[in-house]
Design an enzyme around this catalytic site. Structure first.
Site, PDB file in Angstrom:
ATOM      1  N   ILE A 358      -5.712  52.078 -65.468  1.00 45.24           N
ATOM      2  CA  ILE A 358      -4.569  51.331 -64.185  1.00 45.24           C
ATOM      3  C   ILE A 358      -4.269  51.221 -62.242  1.00 45.24           C
ATOM      4  O   ILE A 358      -4.340  50.421 -62.015  1.00 45.24           O
ATOM      5  CB  ILE A 358      -3.164  51.481 -64.415  1.00 45.24           C
ATOM      6  CG1 ILE A 358      -2.309  52.983 -64.573  1.00 45.24           C
ATOM      7  CG2 ILE A 358      -3.155  51.085 -65.924  1.00 45.24           C
ATOM      8  CD1 ILE A 358      -1.604  52.890 -64.856  1.00 45.24           C
ATOM      9  N   ASP A 359      -5.321  52.569 -61.963  1.00 46.47           N
ATOM     10  CA  ASP A 359      -5.520  52.745 -60.833  1.00 46.47           C
ATOM     11  C   ASP A 359      -7.344  52.193 -60.144  1.00 46.47           C
ATOM     12  O   ASP A 359      -8.273  51.951 -60.873  1.00 46.47           O
ATOM     13  CB  ASP A 359      -5.624  53.867 -60.755  1.00 46.47           C
ATOM     14  CG  ASP A 359      -6.251  54.686 -58.773  1.00 46.47           C
ATOM     15  OD1 ASP A 359      -6.026  53.934 -58.583  1.00 46.47           O
ATOM     16  OD2 ASP A 359      -5.696  56.019 -59.041  1.00 46.47           O
ATOM     17  N   THR A 360      -7.137  51.350 -60.108  1.00 47.30           N
ATOM     18  CA  THR A 360      -8.029  50.646 -59.223  1.00 47.30           C
ATOM     19  C   THR A 360      -8.563  50.931 -57.661  1.00 47.30           C
ATOM     20  O   THR A 360      -9.424  50.127 -57.300  1.00 47.30           O
ATOM     21  CB  THR A 360      -7.772  48.763 -58.679  1.00 47.30           C
ATOM     22  OG1 THR A 360      -6.818  48.717 -58.186  1.00 47.30           O
ATOM     23  CG2 THR A 360      -6.838  47.900 -59.920  1.00 47.30           C
TER      24      THR A 360
END
Length: 451
Positions: A358-360
């Protein structure tokens, strides 16, 4: 076998039959999820029936697993695998429960791609014969943490199976960390003289010596933290290689030609990173007695790998689908594109679901600025997080480009590209969504892959 495990097995097999025979849909996650819901220990009943090889690491698991499977099928009748990359516990369980055996007189081989965080549990239940370690790079920080945390998750599994052979990429120095008694087989690159002395670029992870945490030097690097490393502070260095790439002959986006231990091989896929995957498959094959001529035949088989540089035709466009998920992988994809002598267009798709991470923030460490050094003519962004990618590419020097958040319009986007060749670089769930759209329109068969 207890009643609970028998019932779980029956439910899993029935669900698999229903999906494939009745609904004509692929996949093993749902059958595995149902079975493990009933009995979380269901795989322990299968441990003695199979010889299991676990393939794990950050990048290259799916292709390495596919190539190992191809290589072993040159010699062994029954080689079971999870080809669609369903590599968590439910996917592994579904693969095992749906296995079809043709030769009942021999113990089948199972080659499983396993998510790093699931290695411990899969090992505890299945007692593998071998572990294949590809690499560890910074990836999905929300799930794994930093690279040493990721490696520790893998080590916990390895330590549960001390008799299993560890077949490891020796060019990745992190695999020299940790104490485990397992037999070891090392593979790597030996294509350049071992007389250089360089440091990895800034912002490269995993370049600390496991003996004293000093910064390693390299006789040569292949990419990122991989290469022929050594320490200036003590006698630590890369171990001796049992299997090595000894020459790079030709690298193109469509194939890679190289020598392993002085003999020439070719895989029908581009990128130096994929040569590492082929070398891992070669090492496993030789370890299990597959002849070099058989390995060569397996490598040259022109079969597509699910979601990994799949080449498809969309009207008059030659489209290549490439998975990206972290800075090192994205940079290697860009380097692969640089070997293309023809002009091309790029469609980049970004999602941030659980399977993607979920961390871009990783997109800011990918060297999209180097696109200027490629033959790219047009760039398009898309996916659920297209705004993040749009801003990143704008900062990389592409301020005015089209965005397609709706993947239903992806064929329209491909048709509008000014070049015959189009690369689609997508994160995992974006790739699945893309394949589903292309399957619905008849450009590929099976949107979610077959298991």
């Amino acid at each position: 076998m207890s009643f609970k495990s028998s019932f779980a097995t029956l439910v899993g097999k029935t669900a698999y039959w229903g999906l494939h025979s009745v609904l004509h849909r692929g996949g093993t996650s749902l059958p595995g999820m149902l079975a493990t819901k009933i009995d979380p220990e269901v795989l322990t009943t299968l441990a003695d029936k199979y010889d299991v090889i676990i393939v794990t690491g950050t990048n290259g698991k799916t292709l390495t697993t596919a190539l190992i499977t191809r290589v072993l099928r040159e010699k062994y009748a029954d080689v079971i695998t999870n080809p669609s990359g369903s590599n968590m516990m439910q996917g592994v369980a579904g693969t095992m429960l749906s296995a079809k055996i043709t030769d009942k007189t021999k113990k089948p081989l199972v080659v499983l791609e396993v998510d790093e965080a699931n290695v411990e549990e899969v090992t505890r239940q299945l007692k593998p014969k071998a572990f294949v370690l590809t690499n560890i790079f910074r990836d999905q920080l929300d799930r794994y943490g930093e690279i040493y945390t990721t490696y520790e998750k893998i080590l916990k599994g390895i330590r549960l199976a001390p008799d299993a052979t560890v077949i490891a990429n020796a060019d990745s120095p992190i695999f020299m960390r940790g104490n485990f008694p397992n037999p070891k087989v090392y593979f790597g690159f030996k294509h350049l003289p071992a007389d250089g002395d360089e440091r990895a670029p800034l912002n490269t992870d995993g370049v600390l010596s496991p003996t004293d945490d000093s910064i390693l030097s390299y006789h040569f690097r292949t990419y990122a933290n991989q290469g022929d490393y050594f320490s200036h502070t003590d006698d630590f260095k890369r171990p001796e290689l049992q299997y090595a790439v000894t020459k790079l002959n030709q690298l193109t986006p469509r194939f890679s030609n190289f020598d392993i231990d002085g003999e020439t091989f070719q895989i029908e896929i581009g990128g130096m990173y994929n040569i590492y995957n082929a070398l891992a498959a070669y090492a496993v094959g030789r370890w299990l007695g597959v002849e070099k001529t058989q390995i060569k035949s397996a490598f040259e088989a022109n079969a597509q790998i699910f979601g990994r540089q799949e080449a498809i035709q969309v009207h008059d466009k030659e489209v290549t689908i490439v998975l990206i998920k972290n800075p090192v992988g994205a940079n290697q994809v860009l380097d692969m594109m640089k070997t293309d002598p023809e002009p091309f267009s790029l469609i980049a798709l970004l999602n941030a679901n659980y399977a993607d991470g979920i961390d871009t923030s990783w997109i800011w460490d990918a060297d999209f600025e180097s696109l200027k050094d490629t033959g790219v003519q047009t760039i398009v962004t898309g996916g659920e997080r297209y705004r993040d990618l749009y801003v990143r590419l704008k900062m990389a020097g592409y301020p005015d480009h089209q965005a397609y958040p709706d993947l239903n319009k992806i064929v329209e986007a491909i048709d509008q590209m000014p070049t015959k060749r189009v690369y689609i670089a997508a994160t995992y769930t974006a790739m699945l969504q893309l394949r589903q759209k292309l399957a619905q329109q008849g450009f590929i068969k099976g949107g979610m892959g077959e298991s």
